[in-house]
Write an enzyme that holds these catalytic residues in place. Structure first.
Site, PDB file in Angstrom:
ATOM      1  N   SER A  46       0.831  -1.202   0.000  1.00 43.99           N
ATOM      2  CA  SER A  46       0.000   0.000   0.000  1.00 43.99           C
ATOM      3  C   SER A  46       0.865   1.251   0.000  1.00 43.99           C
ATOM      4  O   SER A  46       0.509   2.258  -0.618  1.00 43.99           O
ATOM      5  CB  SER A  46      -0.948   0.002   1.199  1.00 43.99           C
ATOM      6  OG  SER A  46      -0.246  -0.130   2.414  1.00 43.99           O
ATOM      7  N   GLU A  47       2.031   1.210   0.682  1.00 45.79           N
ATOM      8  CA  GLU A  47       2.978   2.320   0.621  1.00 45.79           C
ATOM      9  C   GLU A  47       4.418   1.824   0.712  1.00 45.79           C
ATOM     10  O   GLU A  47       4.709   0.821   1.379  1.00 45.79           O
ATOM     11  CB  GLU A  47       2.758   3.343   1.742  1.00 45.79           C
ATOM     12  CG  GLU A  47       1.607   4.302   1.510  1.00 45.79           C
ATOM     13  CD  GLU A  47       0.345   3.873   2.220  1.00 45.79           C
ATOM     14  OE1 GLU A  47      -0.695   4.530   2.027  1.00 45.79           O
ATOM     15  OE2 GLU A  47       0.399   2.878   2.962  1.00 45.79           O
ATOM     16  N   THR A  48       5.289   2.550   0.038  1.00 45.81           N
ATOM     17  CA  THR A  48       6.739   2.382   0.121  1.00 45.81           C
ATOM     18  C   THR A  48       7.319   3.760   0.385  1.00 45.81           C
ATOM     19  O   THR A  48       6.883   4.745  -0.220  1.00 45.81           O
ATOM     20  CB  THR A  48       7.304   1.816  -1.194  1.00 45.81           C
ATOM     21  OG1 THR A  48       6.738   0.523  -1.427  1.00 45.81           O
ATOM     22  CG2 THR A  48       8.816   1.700  -1.146  1.00 45.81           C
ATOM     23  N   HIS A  77       0.675   4.881   8.651  1.00 52.11           N
ATOM     24  CA  HIS A  77       1.539   3.753   8.995  1.00 52.11           C
ATOM     25  C   HIS A  77       2.914   3.893   8.347  1.00 52.11           C
ATOM     26  O   HIS A  77       3.924   3.503   8.945  1.00 52.11           O
ATOM     27  CB  HIS A  77       0.850   2.406   8.706  1.00 52.11           C
ATOM     28  CG  HIS A  77       1.139   1.779   7.384  1.00 52.11           C
ATOM     29  ND1 HIS A  77       0.445   2.081   6.240  1.00 52.11           N
ATOM     30  CD2 HIS A  77       2.052   0.839   7.034  1.00 52.11           C
ATOM     31  CE1 HIS A  77       0.910   1.361   5.239  1.00 52.11           C
ATOM     32  NE2 HIS A  77       1.883   0.593   5.680  1.00 52.11           N
TER      33      HIS A  77
END
Length: 280
Positions: A46-48, A77
């Protein structure tokens, strides 16, 4: 080809693999925006995030946050996971509070009782949801509009709009039409019944982030920050509570919310599960 230190961190759960993972590339100043975006698309998380030297003397470090599709000015997060990675890599904060620089500005992060917590940034958009959009949300969630007990814009960067249902069971039963909501970042929250659901948490949250390339996000700090600012401000939630998220995805996310001196803090556990070198 250049080597970079890399960590993958589980956020918002004390049980390994039961939170929300974030990939963190440390010392990524040599990477271009195109390389960052391509790697984030490749990880398909979902995120990097990418840790960089700060551009302002007030900050301890700078972070850029990418989904598989786009760059975000802020996300929750990834903020906690990035701070965890920065500390694990030897980062030394200048003061008692760590200061993260990101697209949304400077975000304070603190460590307390074994948890990291960030100060919720100001909402970019708040207030009531327009009736036509509310009707569209209800249709996309396959529920009557009357099931929505309250609603508000809770956007602190990713574009969140949120609705409250009457119970945890109603939240968990949702089977959204993702295509009908494809351009939205939608948060749904409902209260736990202590008799039926227990007392480990007070609310159940789900995050449908189709607009960011993720149908359902396991555990979402930015959404919970916006929800807390809305609900506490409206008298719909106490100043301290725990939100459960990720249940439908077999996760045990726990988001710790505390409102202190008009600042909402969003905290959770962080654990490094993968560590090594990235070659790009």
């Amino acid at each position: 080809m250049t080597d970079f230190h890399f960590q993958q961190i589980d956020v918002f759960s004390s049980e390994p693999t039961k939170g929300n993972p974030v990939a963190v590339v440390i010392g990524a100043d040599a990477l271009t925006t195109q390389q960052m975006s391509a790697f984030a698309n490749w990880t398909n998380l979902s995120e990097t995030t990418f840790l960089l030297r700060p551009t302002t003397p007030e900050a301890d470090y700078r972070v850029r946050i990418f989904t598989p599709r786009t760059e975000l000015p802020f996300a929750g997060h990834p903020t906690l996971g990035s701070c965890h990675a920065w500390l694990a890599a030897g980062g030394q904060p200048r003061g008692d509070t760590i200061i993260q620089e990101c697209g949304a500005g400077l975000v304070p992060v603190r460590s307390s009782d074994g948890l990291l917590a960030f100060a919720a940034p100001p909402l970019l958009r708040s207030g009531p949801v327009e009736p036509p959009l509310l009707e569209r949300i209800a249709k996309g969630l396959k529920i009557p509009v009357s099931s929505i007990r309250a609603s508000a814009w809770t956007d602190n960067g990713p574009g969140w709009v949120s609705v409250m249902l009457g119970s945890r069971q109603e939240v968990l039963a949702l089977e959204p039409d993702y295509a009908a909501l494809s351009d939205l970042s939608l948060g749904v929250i409902g209260p736990w019944n202590p008799v039926l659901d227990g007392t480990q948490a007070q609310f159940e949250v789900r995050a449908f982030a189709m607009g960011c390339g993720v149908n359902e996000d396991p555990v979402t700090g930015s959404l919970n920050a916006g929800l807390a600012q809305w609900l506490i401000g409206a008298g719909l939630a106490p100043e301290h509570y725990i939100a459960s998220q990720g249940t439908c995805l077999n996760r045990t996310g726990r988001v710790h919310v505390a409102s202190e001196n008009e600042t909402v803090w969003i905290g959770g556990a962080t654990t490094t599960l993968i560590e090594g070198m990235l070659r790009l």
